[in-house]
Design an enzyme around this catalytic site. Structure first.
Site, PDB file in Angstrom:
ATOM      1  N   THR A   2      94.728 -20.173 -57.982  1.00 31.43           N
ATOM      2  CA  THR A   2      93.595 -20.841 -57.343  1.00 31.43           C
ATOM      3  C   THR A   2      92.550 -19.761 -57.211  1.00 31.43           C
ATOM      4  OG1 THR A   2      94.946 -22.354 -56.011  1.00 31.43           O
ATOM      5  CG2 THR A   2      92.824 -21.778 -55.082  1.00 31.43           C
ATOM      6  N   THR A  58      95.375 -19.011 -51.035  1.00 29.04           N
ATOM      7  CA  THR A  58      96.031 -19.388 -52.287  1.00 29.04           C
ATOM      8  C   THR A  58      97.533 -19.339 -52.035  1.00 29.04           C
ATOM      9  OG1 THR A  58      96.147 -17.108 -53.123  1.00 29.04           O
ATOM     10  CG2 THR A  58      94.194 -18.383 -53.721  1.00 29.04           C
ATOM     11  N   GLY A  59      98.266 -20.071 -52.854  1.00 28.08           N
ATOM     12  CA  GLY A  59      99.722 -20.101 -52.689  1.00 28.08           C
ATOM     13  C   GLY A  59     100.175 -21.510 -52.351  1.00 28.08           C
ATOM     14  N   ARG A  75      99.209 -35.685 -56.273  1.00 30.34           N
ATOM     15  CA  ARG A  75      99.416 -34.677 -55.224  1.00 30.34           C
ATOM     16  C   ARG A  75      98.159 -33.812 -55.079  1.00 30.34           C
ATOM     17  NH1 ARG A  75      99.007 -28.793 -55.107  1.00 30.34           N
ATOM     18  NH2 ARG A  75     100.454 -28.013 -53.560  1.00 30.34           N
ATOM     19  N   SER A 123      95.015 -21.524 -63.710  1.00 27.88           N
ATOM     20  CA  SER A 123      95.220 -22.035 -62.350  1.00 27.88           C
ATOM     21  C   SER A 123      93.993 -22.759 -61.818  1.00 27.88           C
ATOM     22  CB  SER A 123      95.555 -20.870 -61.409  1.00 27.88           C
ATOM     23  OG  SER A 123      94.435 -20.027 -61.226  1.00 27.88           O
ATOM     24  N   THR A 149      90.873 -25.264 -57.617  1.00 28.59           N
ATOM     25  CA  THR A 149      92.199 -25.063 -58.206  1.00 28.59           C
ATOM     26  C   THR A 149      92.610 -26.225 -59.095  1.00 28.59           C
ATOM     27  OG1 THR A 149      94.505 -24.532 -57.626  1.00 28.59           O
ATOM     28  CG2 THR A 149      93.462 -26.251 -56.346  1.00 28.59           C
TER      29      THR A 149
HETATM   30  N1  ASP Z   1      97.103 -23.647 -53.046  1.00 29.95           N
HETATM   31  C1  ASP Z   1      97.152 -24.320 -54.307  1.00 29.95           C
HETATM   32  C2  ASP Z   1      97.801 -25.667 -54.127  1.00 29.95           C
HETATM   33  O1  ASP Z   1      98.758 -25.769 -53.380  1.00 29.95           O
HETATM   34  C3  ASP Z   1      97.887 -23.625 -55.375  1.00 29.95           C
HETATM   35  C4  ASP Z   1      97.776 -22.140 -55.406  1.00 29.95           C
HETATM   36  O2  ASP Z   1      96.949 -21.556 -54.762  1.00 29.95           O
HETATM   37  O3  ASP Z   1      98.530 -21.523 -56.128  1.00 29.95           O
HETATM   38  O4  ASP Z   1      97.405 -26.594 -54.785  1.00 29.95           O
END
Ligand code: ASP
Length: 347
Positions: A200, A251-252, A228, A88, A218
């Protein structure tokens, strides 16, 4: 019964009340947190996503030896960036839909009130270090794409293939199985195919002088549209730091964090007097409230995940997520994995 007050007499009353300081006490008590936080002793501490368990230990160890808060946090997150098994972040991170790894990172240094970030950076293993260079040596905050890469190369970074054999295979499996009508024959599904992989590392740290820094790095959402960028390189979303108050990051699902300026909002919640955990939980509530209907199950619960991590100036840490999750924290004595506060029990 309500007493009618004309606009003119209301303004007149308010103005004379301010002049005579009759309304000042209520204004002050609406924002009590900064004074409270400033008066409390600070300590060495760190909080991060669960994959940062080694990183928080490293960061606190470095800060205790006198290393600056942001430099310590960068060394902490670099452990994940350089780890080929963390898919990640950094080297070994899962690529975009074209099979190209594009990395995002941002950081803030509380004591000097500065920020730096890179988005869609290709070919460089440690975007955290490049974000810090943008912060230290430019008058800009965010560099993206080819320009970010050229900037990194100018400082002597080596361009490398960020795909590991494992991350390339995961991408090839995803491409082969992505649609019934594509020209690739389906292959047995691997564990990375199907659900989108997110991950991340966000880390927020304090030292005994009350200096605070934050960083997020990340590879973003797997199989994303080229170009993106998520929340991670967005100062105020993926992370935010105010040296008077604290720091926070996430994160997320990045798009949902951007919608509520998640890092900034969590710090603002702490400014109003909330604990790091309550501040993070309140930001989760806002993110659900700001979710488009397609992101919610029929019962109103989100069909995606988001976690916020926070630290205040006293070195108290906390984290909250939509559904039960885990995070890493160091309280100055030891690094532990803890359970997040959450809005909904696991579905
Ligand atoms: N927040 C990160 C993103 O949207 C991805 C993640 O944390 O899983 O790129």
């Amino acid at each position: 019964m309500m007493k009618h007050t004309s606009r003119r007499s209301f303004l007149g009353t308010a103005a004379s009340a301010v002049a005579g300081s009759a309304v000042v006490p209520s204004l002050v008590s609406a924002f009590p947190a900064p004074a409270v936080l400033r008066s409390r002793a600070s300590k060495f501490a760190a909080v991060s996503s669960a994959n940062g368990i080694r990183g928080v230990a490293r960061a606190v160890e470095l800060m205790m030896s006198g290393i600056d808060t942001l430099d310590a946090a960068v060394e902490g997150v670099k452990i994940q960036e350089l780890d080929p098994n963390d898919n990640s972040v950094g080297y070994g991170g899962l690529p975009n839909e074209a099979g190209v790894v594009q990395l995002d990172a941002s950081c803030m240094h509380g004591p000097t009130k500065r920020a730096g970030a890179v988005g869609a950076l290709e070919g460089i293993k440690t975007p955290s270090e490049v974000a810090r260079l943008v912060m230290k040596y430019t008058d800009h905050i965010l560099l993206v794409g080819e320009g970010a890469k050229r900037f990194a190369l100018s400082y002597g970074f080596q361009e490398v293939d960020l795909l590991t054999p494992e991350s390339r295979e995961a991408w090839l499996r995803w491409r082969a199985n992505r649609g019934k009508d594509d020209d690739y024959l389906d292959v047995p599904r691997g564990e990375d195919v199907g659900a989108r992989v997110t991950g991340t590392i966000n880390m927020n740290v304090t030292n005994a002088k009350g200096e605070i820094s934050s960083i997020t790095t990340t590879s973003g959402l797997s199989w994303k549209i080229p170009g993106r960028v998520g929340d991670s390189p967005i100062v105020g979303a993926g992370q935010y730091c105010d040296n008077d108050i604290g720091a926070a990051g996430s994160t997320g699902r990045g798009e949902s964090c951007i919608m509520v300026c998640g890092g900034f909002l969590t710090v603002e919640h702490m400014r109003q007097g909330m604990s790091p955990t309550d501040a993070a939980l309140e930001t989760c509530r806002r993110a659900v409230a700001m979710s488009a209907p397609r992101l919610l199950h029929p019962d109103g619960q989100p069909n995606y995940g988001l976690t916020f991590y926070a630290i205040n100036k006293a070195g108290e840490t906390g984290a909250a997520s939509f559904y039960p999750s885990r995070y890493a924290a160091h309280d100055g004595n030891e690094a532990t994995i803890r359970d997040t506060a959450y809005l909904f029990p696991r579905r």
